[in-house]
Design a protein around this motif. Structure first.
Motif, mmCIF file in Angstrom:
data_model
loop_
_atom_site.group_PDB
_atom_site.id
_atom_site.type_symbol
_atom_site.label_atom_id
_atom_site.label_comp_id
_atom_site.label_asym_id
_atom_site.label_seq_id
_atom_site.Cartn_x
_atom_site.Cartn_y
_atom_site.Cartn_z
ATOM 1 N N GLN A 145 0.600 -1.301 0.044
ATOM 2 C CA GLN A 145 0.474 0.024 0.336
ATOM 3 C C GLN A 145 0.721 1.441 -0.224
ATOM 4 O O GLN A 145 0.177 1.978 -0.919
ATOM 5 N N LYS A 190 -14.712 10.103 -5.159
ATOM 6 C CA LYS A 190 -12.999 9.115 -4.320
ATOM 7 C C LYS A 190 -12.096 10.381 -4.885
ATOM 8 O O LYS A 190 -11.054 10.649 -4.047
ATOM 9 N N GLN A 237 -7.064 2.222 -2.892
ATOM 10 C CA GLN A 237 -8.121 2.909 -2.392
ATOM 11 C C GLN A 237 -8.783 1.469 -1.702
ATOM 12 O O GLN A 237 -9.899 0.999 -1.250
ATOM 13 N N GLU A 240 -8.967 0.554 1.012
ATOM 14 C CA GLU A 240 -9.280 1.493 2.047
ATOM 15 C C GLU A 240 -9.620 0.875 3.533
ATOM 16 O O GLU A 240 -9.177 1.316 4.763
ATOM 17 N N ASP A 241 -10.905 0.578 3.374
ATOM 18 C CA ASP A 241 -11.760 -0.370 4.596
ATOM 19 C C ASP A 241 -11.114 -1.059 5.082
ATOM 20 O O ASP A 241 -11.619 -1.769 6.609
ATOM 21 N N PHE A 243 -7.920 -1.846 5.479
ATOM 22 C CA PHE A 243 -5.957 -0.908 5.296
ATOM 23 C C PHE A 243 -5.413 -2.043 6.866
ATOM 24 O O PHE A 243 -5.021 -2.058 7.461
#
Length: 323
Positions: A145, A190, A237, A240-241, A243
């Motif tokens: 990431q 986004k 992303q 993202e939820d 990580f």
């Protein structure tokens, strides 16, 4: 082709060419130097010197040195004109000048590993002197990431913020409601929020970029860069939820860019950054540090060096209230 500051032009030119030019020509050279005293930039090669006579803003300078300078207002004024170049002959001090190639990937990988290890050891020594342990979390998902995030920042340095796409993205970003929840945004929205909030897009030249009008290849390259940026953001992303950090932790950090891979210089620069000092001076014991390094080789042996410094801290009740 090279560039040189105006202050250094006169002594260097006179020293190199003094043995070859007549007194009258040297007098003209002195006058030429005085005339460009207020010019931001001159360029030169082994045959001539050109003075910038156009807009001095770096974003507006074009380098069409082959344009006909017989016009009343040439963008670049030659010191030696065509007839002078035919009659005056110079012997180059170093005729065979070549630009070094990019460093080999194997060398860059070694530099990345060495720099990452050095920064980790510096952090351990710094906190050790304060009697605190230093733990690291370098799981592969998290590092991937961060690598994508640093690739985004490297690409961002190649994007023209004064181009038409940048202006459109900025308008879309400003049109987004500040309190709009992310789960109600489209993927495009986004992306616009990311460019505005994280990459801090802003327009620098109110007249726009001059390169889109004269260079079709530049416009094509910029469109490609924007598409690549949006693709990298899409990859980033996805996590993202979820990580990839440890349970009960919150993650924060920052990227920093260097034009050198010298470890001592980087260490000194980092110690001058307030955010870095706040992270390494954390009083928390139950924290995990993450350091990632990304080095991109450029022509001439130049390196673009990115470093990401992150920390995982325990979540508090106040953190949930803020969310």
């Amino acid at each position: 082709m090279g560039t040189i500051s105006v202050q250094a032009l006169a002594p260097i030119t006179l020293q190199v060419l003094g043995e070859h030019l007549s007194h009258d020509t040297l007098t003209n050279l002195s006058n030429f130097t005085m005339q460009i005293a207020l010019v931001v930039q001159v360029v030169f090669n082994d045959k001539n010197v050109w003075a910038n006579r156009q807009n001095h803003h770096p974003a507006c300078i074009t380098y069409d040195l082959d344009d006909d300078d017989s016009s009343s207002e040439p963008a670049w004024e030659r010191f030696l004109h065509a007839k002078d170049e035919e009659t005056l002959h110079f012997q180059a001090i170093c005729p065979n000048v070549s630009v070094q190639p990019e460093l080999k990937p194997s060398i860059i990988d070694e530099l990345q590993d060495d720099l990452r290890t050095e920064m980790m050891q510096n952090l351990q020594l710094y906190r050790g002197k304060k009697g605190m342990d230093t733990m690291f979390d370098h799981n592969e998902e998290l590092m991937q990431q961060l690598r994508i995030f640093l690739d985004i920042h490297e690409l961002w340095r190649q994007i023209d913020p004064d181009g038409p796409t940048a202006q459109r993205v900025l308008e879309e970003y400003k049109a987004l409601p500040k309190d709009m929840p992310r789960d109600q945004m489209t993927e495009q929205q986004k992306f616009h929020r990311f460019v505005g909030d994280i990459l801090k897009l802003r327009i620098w030249n109110r007249h726009g970029s001059p390169f889109f009008h004269s260079r079709k290849d530049y416009e094509k390259e910029q469109k490609h860069n924007w598409r690549t940026l949006e693709k990298l953001h899409g990859e980033f992303q996805k996590k993202e939820d979820s990580f990839p950090i440890k349970r009960g932790k919150k993650f924060k950090g920052f990227p920093v860019h260097f034009c050198t891979s010298d470890q001592e210089s980087i260490r000194q620069y980092l110690m001058q950054i307030k955010e870095y000092k706040q992270i390494i001076d954390s009083d928390e014991e139950d924290v995990f540090y993450t350091i990632e390094c990304r080095i991109i080789g450029r022509l001439g042996g130049i390196l673009s060096v990115w470093l990401y410094v992150g920390i995982q801290e325990p979540q508090r009740e106040a953190d949930f209230l803020e969310e």
